[in-house]
Design an enzyme around this catalytic site. Structure first.
Site, PDB file in Angstrom:
ATOM      1  N   LYS A  51       0.836  -1.201   0.000  1.00 21.79           N
ATOM      2  CA  LYS A  51       0.000   0.000   0.000  1.00 21.79           C
ATOM      3  C   LYS A  51       0.871   1.251   0.000  1.00 21.79           C
ATOM      4  CE  LYS A  51      -3.969   1.933   2.520  1.00 21.79           C
ATOM      5  NZ  LYS A  51      -4.863   1.745   3.673  1.00 21.79           N
ATOM      6  N   SER A  75      -9.902   1.626   2.466  1.00 15.93           N
ATOM      7  CA  SER A  75      -8.972   2.383   1.644  1.00 15.93           C
ATOM      8  C   SER A  75      -7.931   1.519   0.911  1.00 15.93           C
ATOM      9  CB  SER A  75      -8.234   3.415   2.493  1.00 15.93           C
ATOM     10  OG  SER A  75      -7.392   2.797   3.428  1.00 15.93           O
ATOM     11  N   SER A 116     -10.247  -0.633   6.557  1.00 17.65           N
ATOM     12  CA  SER A 116      -9.524  -0.474   5.290  1.00 17.65           C
ATOM     13  C   SER A 116      -8.795  -1.713   4.773  1.00 17.65           C
ATOM     14  CB  SER A 116      -8.525   0.678   5.400  1.00 17.65           C
ATOM     15  OG  SER A 116      -9.200   1.902   5.352  1.00 17.65           O
TER      16      SER A 116
END
Lengths: 470, 93
Positions: free
Chosen positions: A78, A153, A177
């Site tokens: 990420k 997310s 997330s």
């Protein structure tokens, strides 16, 4: 090479048996990314040079018989987690050209075990959102339906694994997330206990909630990655060394709690059917199902959306045009702050900074922030009470499967409501896992398994048994 | 409903420059979100909130640990405006 077949275990076996080299495997993933990611948008940057260097090193190590836990296995990270020498944007214009000066602890650990880093994945800006639509660089599409979101997310991390662009990936979970995009993309996602994994090198969102965890194709892989990244770190004072447990948990010996608040108004009937089906399977395997109540659940979302923005308003003060990235020219210091932040930060980030600043401001602190902390205590007590009678909780991850791109983008409140089942456990610092439990059409639906603090092994042991039944 | 002046005041406190359009949207969004927070008024009052801190409360010792000097160089390199190993800031007074 059929990348769809590769789990970490299988990739390692292939490398061990010299069926292919890590360079070949890495090249296959890089080709796949080149081929499909223009449409999917799971990656914000591809670290090809780094990946190939790491793959060459891995091949040398394999040749010398050094067979580490993740040796030669390609992964995605990420873009809120620092990888030294690579761009780390947090999907924000304010960090568009920021180069990470050091490795996050989790990256150090992945590198020590020989993992290959393919690139940095898309996220909502500063990890704030539930769909990656808040990314300054465009939304990630759902690999199962390109008109829909991948979740957020950590949508890029989830989609990259689901679309066979990486063997596994790392994401971060503040309010859901990891688990929500895992559910939407049909992969396994683990949000570990608060303190189980060091956050050093994770760009801070809300520090009393942030946690790093893995995405993988199956539970076994998620466990392999979690075991590599967990543990105490002197650079994160909240991290702790978990106890070692090799205890095998049999579903037949377990008590599974089913909290009624997670099946209340608002859940799509098809989602409920799939989750109830998974619970039934566990029951048939001998588990005792306990219908129960977590009465403070209804306050969790309001509680979270006070605490989270409050912490954001403090954490994001560092993006001031002085220390990193973007800096707008201005007459005086105050103008530098105002203009840089005004131009560099996106709509949702601004909104949360505003909510947080409001809730913490003089005259409102008691009504909002203090009240939210009191409610947080009630939520913790609910879970503590529940775990006195049950081993784990089963519930949905999300009230609905992946929604359409644009569907909730203009209404922040409806976007916030997407986190309704993933938020409560975060306020209590508990671990939760999302695993595929079924599909509505071609859209995956995840089952959430919540455990007590530092009982990831119990959660994953149950999930592994359930995986074979679903 | 939160007033436009309040939105502007909060934005100033938060060091965010908002356009007129952004201010209007913010007024609408914030009002809706703050209304939702009223739900917490329904929550029972706990007897005593024991602590506001999650996790362990062990603080680290205030010790200097040696780190590679290149890290400091890289941190400074990330700043938009710098000179001779220092980060430049506009005069405050």
């Amino acid at each position: 090479m059929e990348l769809a077949d590769f789990t970490i275990k299988k990739a390692r076996e292939g490398l061990k048996n010299k069926e292919f080299s890590s360079v070949e495997l890495t090249e296959a993933y890089l080709d796949r990314i080149k081929k499909i990611d223009k449409d999917l948008n799971a990656f914000l940057s591809v670290t090809e040079e780094l990946a190939l260097t790491q793959a060459e090193q891995a091949d040398k190590k394999i040749a010398s018989g050094e067979f580490l836990e993740l040796i030669g296995v390609p992964c995605a990270i990420k873009d809120a987690i620092l990888v030294e020498g690579q761009k780390c944007t947090a999907a924000s214009k304010i960090l568009e050209n920021y180069i990470a000066p050091y490795d996050a602890t989790v990256i150090k650990k992945l590198k020590e075990q020989g993992a290959v880093i393919l690139g940095k994945t898309n996220t909502d800006e500063f990890t704030m959102g539930s769909s990656t639509e808040n990314s300054a660089f465009g939304a990630t599409k759902n690999p199962h339906d390109s008109a829909r979101v991948a979740g957020g997310s950590s949508g890029g991390s989830a989609a990259s694994v689901a679309a066979n662009e990486a063997c596994f990936s790392l994401g971060s979970d503040t309010g859901g997330s990891i688990r929500q995009p895992a559910s939407f993309c049909g992969v396994v996602g683990l949000c570990p206990t608060y303190g189980a994994v060091s956050r050093y090198g994770l760009i801070a969102h809300a520090s009393s909630l942030d946690q790093i965890g893995p995405f993988a194709k199956n539970v076994e892989d998620a466990k392999i990655v979690f075991d590599v990244i967990k543990g105490k770190d002197s650079m994160d004072a909240t991290s702790v060394e978990p106890g070692i447990s090799n205890f095998k948990f049999q579903i037949s010996n377990l008590k599974i709690g089913v909290p009624k608040e997670y099946f209340a108004k608002g859940i799509e009937p098809e989602v409920e059917k799939i989750i109830r089906g998974a619970i039934k399977k566990a029951k048939e395997a001998g588990a005792k199902i306990v219908e129960m109540s977590l009465p403070s659940s209804e306050f969790a979302l309001a509680c979270y959306y006070i605490i989270d923005p409050s912490e954001i308003s403090a954490n994001l003060a560092r993006f001031d045009g002085i220390r990193y990235g973007l800096s707008e020219p201005a007459e005086n210091l105050s103008e530098v702050y105002l203009k840089t932040r005004g131009r560099g930060l996106g709509e949702e980030v601004k909104r949360r900074i505003m909510i947080g600043t409001y809730c913490l401001s003089s005259g409102y602190y008691d009504a909002y922030y203090k009240k939210a902390q009191e409610v947080r205590e009630l939520i913790k007590q609910d879970f503590a009470k529940a775990f006195k009678t049950v081993d784990v909780l089963f519930c949905p991850v999300s009230p609905f499967p992946a929604f359409k791109i644009g569907e909730k983008a203009d209404n922040p409140m409806s976007m916030y409501l997407a986190d309704i089942y993933t938020i409560p456990l975060k306020l209590a610092g508990l671990p939760g896992l999302s695993m595929p439990a079924g599909k509505i059409g071609n859209l995956p639906v995840g089952l959430q398994i919540i455990g007590n603090h530092f009982q990831e092994d119990k959660i994953m042991s149950i999930a592994e048994q359930l995986e074979k039944m679903l | 409903m939160i007033s436009k002046e309040e939105v502007k005041h909060i934005a100033k406190l938060a060091r965010l420059e908002l356009t007129e359009k952004e201010t209007e949207k913010m007024q609408k969004d914030l009002s809706e979100i703050l209304d939702y927070f009223n739900l917490l008024k329904k929550a029972p009052n706990p007897a005593k909130t024991k602590n506001f801190v999650v996790g362990n409360k062990n603080l680290r010792k205030d010790e200097t640990t040696p780190r590679n000097a290149t890290i400091a160089e890289k941190l400074i390199a990330a700043a938009p405006d710098k000179k001779d190993g220092y980060i430049k800031v506009k005069s405050i007074l």
